[in-house]
Structure formats: C-alpha cells, structure tokens
Scaffold this motif. Sequence first.
Motif, PDB file in Angstrom:
ATOM      1  N   THR A 205       0.659  -1.319   0.154  1.00 32.64           N
ATOM      2  CA  THR A 205       0.098   0.298  -0.054  1.00 32.64           C
ATOM      3  C   THR A 205       0.320   1.233   0.022  1.00 32.64           C
ATOM      4  N   TYR A 206       0.588   2.752  -0.637  1.00 30.36           N
ATOM      5  CA  TYR A 206       0.906   3.271  -0.737  1.00 30.36           C
ATOM      6  C   TYR A 206       0.210   4.928   0.132  1.00 30.36           C
ATOM      7  N   ASP A 207       1.026   5.365   0.851  1.00 27.22           N
ATOM      8  CA  ASP A 207       0.041   6.702   0.989  1.00 27.22           C
ATOM      9  C   ASP A 207      -0.164   8.261   0.579  1.00 27.22           C
ATOM     10  N   SER A 208      -0.094   7.870  -0.579  1.00 26.75           N
ATOM     11  CA  SER A 208      -0.465   9.345  -2.569  1.00 26.75           C
ATOM     12  C   SER A 208      -0.212   8.221  -3.149  1.00 26.75           C
ATOM     13  N   LEU A 209      -0.589   9.830  -3.967  1.00 27.84           N
ATOM     14  CA  LEU A 209      -1.393   9.273  -5.278  1.00 27.84           C
ATOM     15  C   LEU A 209      -0.009   9.907  -5.949  1.00 27.84           C
ATOM     16  N   ASP A 210       0.513   9.421  -6.771  1.00 31.07           N
ATOM     17  CA  ASP A 210       2.223  10.203  -6.643  1.00 31.07           C
ATOM     18  C   ASP A 210       1.897  10.590  -8.659  1.00 31.07           C
ATOM     19  N   ASN A 211       2.497  11.833  -9.165  1.00 31.08           N
ATOM     20  CA  ASN A 211       2.453  11.632 -10.250  1.00 31.08           C
ATOM     21  C   ASN A 211       1.176  11.357 -11.161  1.00 31.08           C
ATOM     22  N   LEU A 212       0.084  11.744 -11.217  1.00 30.83           N
ATOM     23  CA  LEU A 212      -0.848  11.118 -11.625  1.00 30.83           C
ATOM     24  C   LEU A 212      -1.184  12.299 -12.544  1.00 30.83           C
ATOM     25  N   ASN A 213      -1.958  11.233 -14.164  1.00 33.55           N
ATOM     26  CA  ASN A 213      -1.119  11.624 -15.245  1.00 33.55           C
ATOM     27  C   ASN A 213      -2.997  12.444 -15.576  1.00 33.55           C
ATOM     28  N   ASN A 214      -3.302  13.409 -17.166  1.00 35.38           N
ATOM     29  CA  ASN A 214      -4.063  14.194 -17.170  1.00 35.38           C
ATOM     30  C   ASN A 214      -5.633  13.026 -17.120  1.00 35.38           C
ATOM     31  N   GLY A 215      -5.170  11.555 -17.763  1.00 38.05           N
ATOM     32  CA  GLY A 215      -6.296  10.475 -17.795  1.00 38.05           C
ATOM     33  C   GLY A 215      -6.365  10.587 -17.041  1.00 38.05           C
ATOM     34  N   GLN A 216      -5.780   9.673 -15.415  1.00 32.90           N
ATOM     35  CA  GLN A 216      -6.290   9.410 -13.816  1.00 32.90           C
ATOM     36  C   GLN A 216      -6.882  10.455 -13.396  1.00 32.90           C
ATOM     37  N   LYS A 217      -6.998  11.828 -13.812  1.00 38.27           N
ATOM     38  CA  LYS A 217      -7.053  12.858 -13.129  1.00 38.27           C
ATOM     39  C   LYS A 217      -8.702  12.664 -13.751  1.00 38.27           C
ATOM     40  N   ILE A 218      -8.800  12.467 -14.880  1.00 42.38           N
ATOM     41  CA  ILE A 218     -10.243  12.241 -15.421  1.00 42.38           C
ATOM     42  C   ILE A 218     -10.843  11.307 -14.925  1.00 42.38           C
ATOM     43  N   GLU A 219     -10.567  10.204 -14.855  1.00 42.91           N
ATOM     44  CA  GLU A 219     -11.306   8.958 -13.721  1.00 42.91           C
ATOM     45  C   GLU A 219     -11.593   9.667 -12.666  1.00 42.91           C
ATOM     46  N   LEU A 220     -10.247   9.954 -11.925  1.00 45.79           N
ATOM     47  CA  LEU A 220     -10.967   9.849 -10.212  1.00 45.79           C
ATOM     48  C   LEU A 220     -12.438  11.050 -10.729  1.00 45.79           C
ATOM     49  N   LEU A 221     -12.479  12.311 -11.186  1.00 42.64           N
ATOM     50  CA  LEU A 221     -13.441  13.013 -12.106  1.00 42.64           C
ATOM     51  C   LEU A 221     -14.822  12.591 -11.798  1.00 42.64           C
ATOM     52  N   ILE A 222     -13.833  11.021 -13.032  1.00 38.94           N
ATOM     53  CA  ILE A 222     -15.878  10.520 -13.631  1.00 38.94           C
ATOM     54  C   ILE A 222     -16.431   9.582 -11.745  1.00 38.94           C
ATOM     55  N   ILE A 223     -15.372   9.016 -11.848  1.00 37.69           N
ATOM     56  CA  ILE A 223     -15.751   8.348 -10.428  1.00 37.69           C
ATOM     57  C   ILE A 223     -16.201   8.894  -9.141  1.00 37.69           C
ATOM     58  N   GLY A 224     -15.516  10.442  -9.585  1.00 38.56           N
ATOM     59  CA  GLY A 224     -16.287  11.094  -8.046  1.00 38.56           C
ATOM     60  C   GLY A 224     -17.751  11.346  -8.506  1.00 38.56           C
TER      61      GLY A 224
END
Length: 338
Positions: free
Chosen positions: A163-182
């Motif tokens: 496991t990790y304690d942070s989400l490092d270096n997310l690209n634009n596609g991954q940020k859009i994924e978070l927007l969609i999941i939100g």
Amino acid sequence: MKSNIKSLLYIFVGPVVLVYICWFFYMIYTEGWGLFVHNFYMSLTMILGSMVAGASSEGGGAVAYPVMTLVFNIKPAVARNFSLAIQSIGMTAASLWIIARGIKIETTYLLYAMIGGTAGIIVSTFTIAPHVAPGYAKMMFVSFWLSFGIALFFINHINKRDTYDSLDNLNNGQKIELLIIGFIGGTLSAIFGNGIDICTFAFVTLKYHLSEKVATPTSVVLMTSNAIVGTFLHFFILGDMQTQAINFWLVCIPICVIGAPMGAFIISKVNRISIAYLLYTLITVQFIAALFIISPHGMLLAASFITFVVGMVIFFVLTRIGKSGAEAKTASSTSSSQ
C-alpha cells in the motif's frame, strides 16, 4: 504543543460549541424537547451511526439508510434526506477534527473526486434520484457494496498487496478517472444519502493501492462536502426536506457532532487491517439484514444478483489493474536504485 492546542480550539472546539449553542436555543424557542420522546430510536441508532461516519469510508448514512428503510420501514426519500442532513453536521465535525489533528489525507484524490462528486449530486438529485424505486434502491445498495467487501478481503488477505500513502504523479487521464468516479459517487449520494465516500474509497484502494489509513479520513472529508451540497439542495432549492427528516435531524445533532469526531479519533489509532475488518462487518451485516427484511424475489432478486455480479467484475478488474500498476511501480523503483 501550544500551537496544536490552539488549532484544536479554533478549528474544532469553537465550531462544535457554536453548533451546540444554536441547537440548544432553537430547541428552547420551538419547545422541541418532546421530539426525543417520539424519535428516541433514531438518537440511539446514530450513536453507532455517527461513530461509523467518522471511522469508516461508509459514512453515517451506511448505518442510517439501511436501518431506517429496512428496520423502521421509513421511506427511502426521508432516509436519504436525513442521512445527508445529519452528515452535513456530524461529518463536518469529524472533518474539522481530522484537519485540526493533522491526520493525513490525500489531497489529489480529495480535490478531483470532490469536483466530480459535486457535479454528480447536483445533476442526479434532479434527474435520477426521483425515479429510483424504493425496493430496488435498498437491495442494489447492499448488493453492490457486498461485492466491494469481497474484493477488498481478497486483496488484503489472499492476494496480499503493498500500500501507498499518496497518489504520486497522476497523469491527466487518471485525474479524469477520479472526476468520473467522483461523479458516480455523487449520483449514489443523491439516491441513498451517501455513497461518494465508499465509491471513491473502493477505486483508490483497489486500483492505486492507497492505504486505508489515508483513504478513510480523505473519504470522510469528501463525504462532508457532498452532504453539505445535498442538504442545501433539499432544504433551499427543492424545498422537499420532510418534517420527519428534520425531526430526526434535530434529535441526532447533539450526538453526531461528538460521535463522528470520536470515530475519527479511534480510527486514527488503529492499523489499516482493523479498518478493513470494520468495513467487512458493516457490509455483511447490512446485506444479511436486507435479505431477511426485504426477502427479495422475482425481478428484485434478479436485479440484486446482477448488481452483485457487475460489482464483482468492476472491483476485480480494478484489483487486477492495481496489482499491475503496483508491480510496475516496484520494478521502476528497483531499477532506479540500481
């Protein structure tokens, strides 16, 4: 030490005291003390519900919604509105505690999921939530999260993960994924009174292997924002906050404004596997209760089963993607060190 005490006083204690003062004078002015006689069962329910709100990614609505709809046979719309309203108080208090105590949250996850979740709850409150049949809402809720519980158990105890304690270096596609999941989570909140917390929690823990220890307080702050938006919509825009929901809210405020921060405090002192066990328990209990109380059959049973299967597919695909990503991250770290 002094700065920590000042932060606690200004960020947490001050607002909580203000809530108590406002609530107390309102109850005196309206002579509302008799509400406790008729609605005591909700006060008792939210002793546990408020602690769950601060201690887990399921939110207080995870206790309030199934108990109200399954045990007390309260209309889902009332349960949803109450869940949003009480979380706007209790989870705000828990969030203030988290911030005041400097408990680690993942800001990238929080920011993008919050933007998507705000859009999701606004759009879905007007377009989707009014058209969901009560029985289907209840069973689809518990069936979907049962599949998540199984997936989380699998990756924690069978296919053990890093496991990790942070989400490092997310690209634009991954940020859009978070927007969609939100956005999807906001839609769930519009229907059930909670959902963005557990929905996004599932995504970041399964795909990105974010530690439950970090994902949980982050999801608490995220659900707080969704609850405030949802409560505002039903109180001031739609004007459909039922008298029954308001009465439940009034008898639970003094409990939840302390209970939720207490849950956040307790969970900050335990390890991530203990947090996971709490989730397994909550998810299993609410599913079994739904089976006994609703006794689904016919199309409702079929819809519940399909929801469960779809959930299993979604969560195990995320698990597989997360495992591949973690292996790539490990290999990259090993290569860099050499």
